[in-house]
Write a protein that holds these residues in place. Structure first.
Motif, mmCIF file in Angstrom:
data_model
loop_
_atom_site.group_PDB
_atom_site.id
_atom_site.type_symbol
_atom_site.label_atom_id
_atom_site.label_comp_id
_atom_site.label_asym_id
_atom_site.label_seq_id
_atom_site.Cartn_x
_atom_site.Cartn_y
_atom_site.Cartn_z
ATOM 1 N N ASP A 105 0.855 -1.181 0.000
ATOM 2 C CA ASP A 105 0.000 0.000 0.000
ATOM 3 C C ASP A 105 0.900 1.243 0.000
ATOM 4 O O ASP A 105 2.025 1.197 0.511
ATOM 5 C CB ASP A 105 -0.849 -0.063 1.286
ATOM 6 C CG ASP A 105 -1.797 1.103 1.448
ATOM 7 O OD1 ASP A 105 -2.089 1.790 0.465
ATOM 8 O OD2 ASP A 105 -2.247 1.322 2.586
ATOM 9 N N LYS A 157 0.809 4.770 1.551
ATOM 10 C CA LYS A 157 -0.034 5.432 2.546
ATOM 11 C C LYS A 157 -0.024 6.961 2.491
ATOM 12 O O LYS A 157 -1.017 7.603 2.825
ATOM 13 C CB LYS A 157 0.416 5.013 3.955
ATOM 14 C CG LYS A 157 0.005 3.594 4.308
ATOM 15 C CD LYS A 157 -0.409 3.501 5.768
ATOM 16 C CE LYS A 157 -1.349 2.361 6.037
ATOM 17 N NZ LYS A 157 -0.791 1.030 5.931
ATOM 18 N N GLY A 166 -5.814 6.951 3.732
ATOM 19 C CA GLY A 166 -6.296 5.559 3.799
ATOM 20 C C GLY A 166 -5.513 4.650 2.867
ATOM 21 O O GLY A 166 -5.580 3.432 2.973
ATOM 22 N N GLY A 167 -4.767 5.229 1.948
ATOM 23 C CA GLY A 167 -3.994 4.463 0.963
ATOM 24 C C GLY A 167 -4.204 5.067 -0.411
ATOM 25 O O GLY A 167 -5.342 5.285 -0.820
ATOM 26 N N PHE A 189 -6.160 -8.970 8.091
ATOM 27 C CA PHE A 189 -5.226 -8.167 7.302
ATOM 28 C C PHE A 189 -4.053 -7.927 8.241
ATOM 29 O O PHE A 189 -4.208 -7.334 9.301
ATOM 30 C CB PHE A 189 -5.978 -6.917 6.907
ATOM 31 C CG PHE A 189 -5.208 -5.697 6.450
ATOM 32 C CD1 PHE A 189 -3.862 -5.481 6.686
ATOM 33 C CD2 PHE A 189 -5.902 -4.710 5.764
ATOM 34 C CE1 PHE A 189 -3.219 -4.330 6.273
ATOM 35 C CE2 PHE A 189 -5.276 -3.544 5.344
ATOM 36 C CZ PHE A 189 -3.939 -3.361 5.604
ATOM 37 N N ASN A 208 -5.842 -5.921 11.019
ATOM 38 C CA ASN A 208 -7.163 -5.368 10.742
ATOM 39 C C ASN A 208 -8.111 -6.548 10.546
ATOM 40 O O ASN A 208 -7.695 -7.618 10.082
ATOM 41 C CB ASN A 208 -7.154 -4.495 9.485
ATOM 42 C CG ASN A 208 -6.357 -3.223 9.705
ATOM 43 O OD1 ASN A 208 -6.567 -2.511 10.681
ATOM 44 N ND2 ASN A 208 -5.416 -2.946 8.821
ATOM 45 N N ARG A 241 -10.469 -7.059 8.477
ATOM 46 C CA ARG A 241 -11.131 -6.853 7.181
ATOM 47 C C ARG A 241 -10.057 -6.840 6.116
ATOM 48 O O ARG A 241 -8.869 -6.900 6.427
ATOM 49 C CB ARG A 241 -11.824 -5.485 7.218
ATOM 50 C CG ARG A 241 -10.796 -4.424 7.601
ATOM 51 C CD ARG A 241 -11.240 -3.016 7.565
ATOM 52 N NE ARG A 241 -10.220 -2.151 8.119
ATOM 53 C CZ ARG A 241 -9.172 -1.681 7.458
ATOM 54 N NH1 ARG A 241 -9.002 -1.976 6.203
ATOM 55 N NH2 ARG A 241 -8.276 -0.914 8.048
ATOM 56 N N GLY A 267 -7.976 -4.791 3.031
ATOM 57 C CA GLY A 267 -7.480 -3.412 2.911
ATOM 58 C C GLY A 267 -8.082 -2.701 1.711
ATOM 59 O O GLY A 267 -8.559 -3.329 0.770
ATOM 60 N N ASP A 268 -8.049 -1.394 1.747
ATOM 61 C CA ASP A 268 -8.523 -0.569 0.644
ATOM 62 C C ASP A 268 -7.449 0.485 0.402
ATOM 63 O O ASP A 268 -7.192 1.283 1.315
ATOM 64 C CB ASP A 268 -9.855 0.078 1.050
ATOM 65 C CG ASP A 268 -10.522 0.810 -0.096
ATOM 66 O OD1 ASP A 268 -9.837 1.100 -1.094
ATOM 67 O OD2 ASP A 268 -11.723 1.095 0.016
ATOM 68 N N PRO A 269 -6.713 0.494 -0.687
ATOM 69 C CA PRO A 269 -6.987 -0.089 -1.999
ATOM 70 C C PRO A 269 -6.300 -1.425 -2.289
ATOM 71 O O PRO A 269 -6.200 -1.798 -3.465
ATOM 72 C CB PRO A 269 -6.436 0.981 -2.939
ATOM 73 C CG PRO A 269 -5.206 1.468 -2.224
ATOM 74 C CD PRO A 269 -5.548 1.407 -0.762
ATOM 75 N N GLU A 270 -5.869 -2.175 -1.267
ATOM 76 C CA GLU A 270 -5.223 -3.455 -1.565
ATOM 77 C C GLU A 270 -6.187 -4.443 -2.219
ATOM 78 O O GLU A 270 -5.815 -5.209 -3.107
ATOM 79 C CB GLU A 270 -4.662 -4.087 -0.285
ATOM 80 C CG GLU A 270 -3.476 -3.350 0.311
ATOM 81 C CD GLU A 270 -3.889 -2.385 1.397
ATOM 82 O OE1 GLU A 270 -4.973 -1.763 1.274
ATOM 83 O OE2 GLU A 270 -3.144 -2.247 2.372
HETATM 84 N N1 GLY Z 1 -4.994 0.591 3.010
HETATM 85 C C1 GLY Z 1 -4.960 0.393 4.398
HETATM 86 C C2 GLY Z 1 -6.201 -0.003 5.022
HETATM 87 O O1 GLY Z 1 -7.145 -0.430 4.385
HETATM 88 O O2 GLY Z 1 -6.268 0.086 6.238
#
Ligand code: GLY
Ligand code: AMP
Length: 428
Positions: free
Chosen positions: A218, A220, A232-233, A275, A291, A293, A295-298
């Protein structure tokens, strides 16, 4: 199967895009969704934490499987709610319960969990406001930089890396005494700084067994060459050149196995994504965070590389049958570039019309903060789109993604120009 995805970000559009390709998917709903999810599913205007309404929607639409995207409903106990209702408890659901989600919901909980189960992580001490003096004294004993982490959810903003002890002292006083992050900073961790390269590893657990998904990197910070504030990325790449077989096997043995075994030992039946945010410190993995959940944008890059039927994987997770699941992963590279509103991650304006969305033959455009108004798609958040290119090489994936990005415009649009460049240099 009828499937409901909870969430409205780029991650959820990528999930919806992938799930729609499954032969098992009949009707697909997203609550509340965005203009992108509306292209592949039916959006339903219910917020992610309106559990009663979500439950009723599941009954009305005869939902068989629920996939929870973001952390907030998980930490608030969406699984516990579904399990507590006789009419909902048999619906398959992917996402941990409230206790499992504490891996993300409380940095103190996750740190203690790692220590209990021998998972390598940075040294840390936790302090409350009544221990402010001890915290200030502790900072005097630390090496710089010093990492301060608000214990609770702070929408990705709760981590501060102080370069001097003075800065750390001011910051921790702000966090504990002035409640800079509200209740989330009622407890603060003072953590050792790990110097290395970051990597995100994703695991799907059914409580006993697990499947490892493609890893991703990611980006950041908002600015090129990792400058400016954290976001958030702003982009992601998968696979990651420095995540060699040898490194990933260390991750599995030292991090994934003890994490899954630790959850089982603590009677947490964890059915969902984990995550794992890792730092590669001279070839050794250390966990920065968990995490509960994806990741976003992973997710946008990871979904682009999964060849198997994703609904089969989710169903197996929710039924506790991951043991027999294998995952077909494409050897292609995927690279996602986030296009954001001008001003993000600070203040920004919304409601600008996005032009050029159709001109993207070579890349997939995942929506995050968008909404539809008549025939226009408007910006509706900080991170607006993630444009994903795929190719046999990282260079090819990158070229396709940037070509598509350059065709899309709105007033004030901003994106990083260097996504993937560091990894291309590493592989030279
Ligand atoms: N890209 C990091 C997150 O989703 O926390
Ligand atoms: P987190 O919210 O835990 O993901 O932290 C945000 C970012 O802060 C991470 O992605 C890292 O870049 C950085 N970070 C967190 N913990 C550490 C640490 N112990 N050492 C160095 N950087 C860290």
């Amino acid at each position: 199967m009828n499937i409901l995805i909870i969430g409205n970000g780029g991650r959820e559009h990528a999930f919806a895009w992938k799930i729609k390709q499954s032969k098992h998917c009949s009707n697909l709903y997203v609550a509340p969704g965005n203009a992108g999810t509306a292209q592949v599913a039916e959006n339903v205007a219910i917020a992610v934490d309106e559990f009663e309404k979500l439950g009723q929607l599941c009954l009305d639409k005869k939902i068989d499987l629920v996939l929870v995207g973001p952390e907030v409903p998980l930490v608030k106990g969406v699984r516990n709610y579904f399990e507590s209702q006789s009419s909902l408890k048999n619906i398959l659901l992917v996402g941990p319960d409230k206790t499992g989600a504490q891996l993300e919901g409380s940095k103190d909980f996750s740190k203690q969990f790692m220590l209990r189960h021998g998972v390598p992580t940075a040294k840390a001490q936790t302090f409350t406001v009544s221990e402010l003096n001890q915290a200030l004294n502790y900072i005097d004993l630390c090496n710089t930089p010093i990492v301060l982490k608000a214990d609770g959810l702070a929408a990705g903003k709760g981590v501060v890396i102080a370069t001097t002890k003075e800065e750390a002292k001011i910051e921790i006083t702000d966090m504990l005494q002035a409640q800079k992050f509200g209740a989330a900073s009622a407890k603060v961790l003072i953590e050792e700084f790990l110097d290395g390269i970051e990597l995100s590893v994703f695991v799907l657990s059914d409580g006993t067994d697990y499947v490892i998904l493609p890893e991703a990197k990611d980006y950041k910070r908002i600015g090129d060459n990792d400058t400016g504030p954290n976001t958030g990325g702003m982009g992601s790449v998968s696979p990651v050149v420095f995540a060699t077989k040898e490194f990933l096997s260390k991750v599995e043995e030292r991090v994934i196995k003890p994490t899954i075994a630790g959850l089982a030992k603590e009677n947490i039946r964890y059915q969902g994504f984990i995550f794992i945010g890792l730092m590669n410190v001279k070839g050794e993995p250390f966990v920065i965070e968990y995490n509960a959940r994806m990741g976003d944008p992973e997710t946008q890059s990871v979904m682009s590389r999964i060849d198997s039927d994703f609904v089969e994987l989710l169903t197996a997770c929710a039924k506790g049958e991951l043991k027999n699941q294998t995952l077909q992963i494409s050897s292609d590279y995927a690279l996602s570039i986030v296009m954001a509103s001008g001003g993000y991650p600070g203040d920004f304006k919304k409601g600008f019309a996005i032009n050029g969305l159709g001109d993207t033959d070579e890349a997939t455009v995942f929506h995050a903060g968008t909404k539809k108004l008549n025939n226009d798609v408007l910006t509706d958040g900080g991170r607006v789109l993630a444009v994903t290119g795929k190719g046999k090489t990282l260079a090819e994936a990158r070229e396709k993604a940037y070509k598509a990005v350059l065709n899309i415009q709105w007033e004030g649009v901003t994106f990083r120009n260097d996504i993937g460049l560091d990894l291309m240099k590493l592989s030279d």
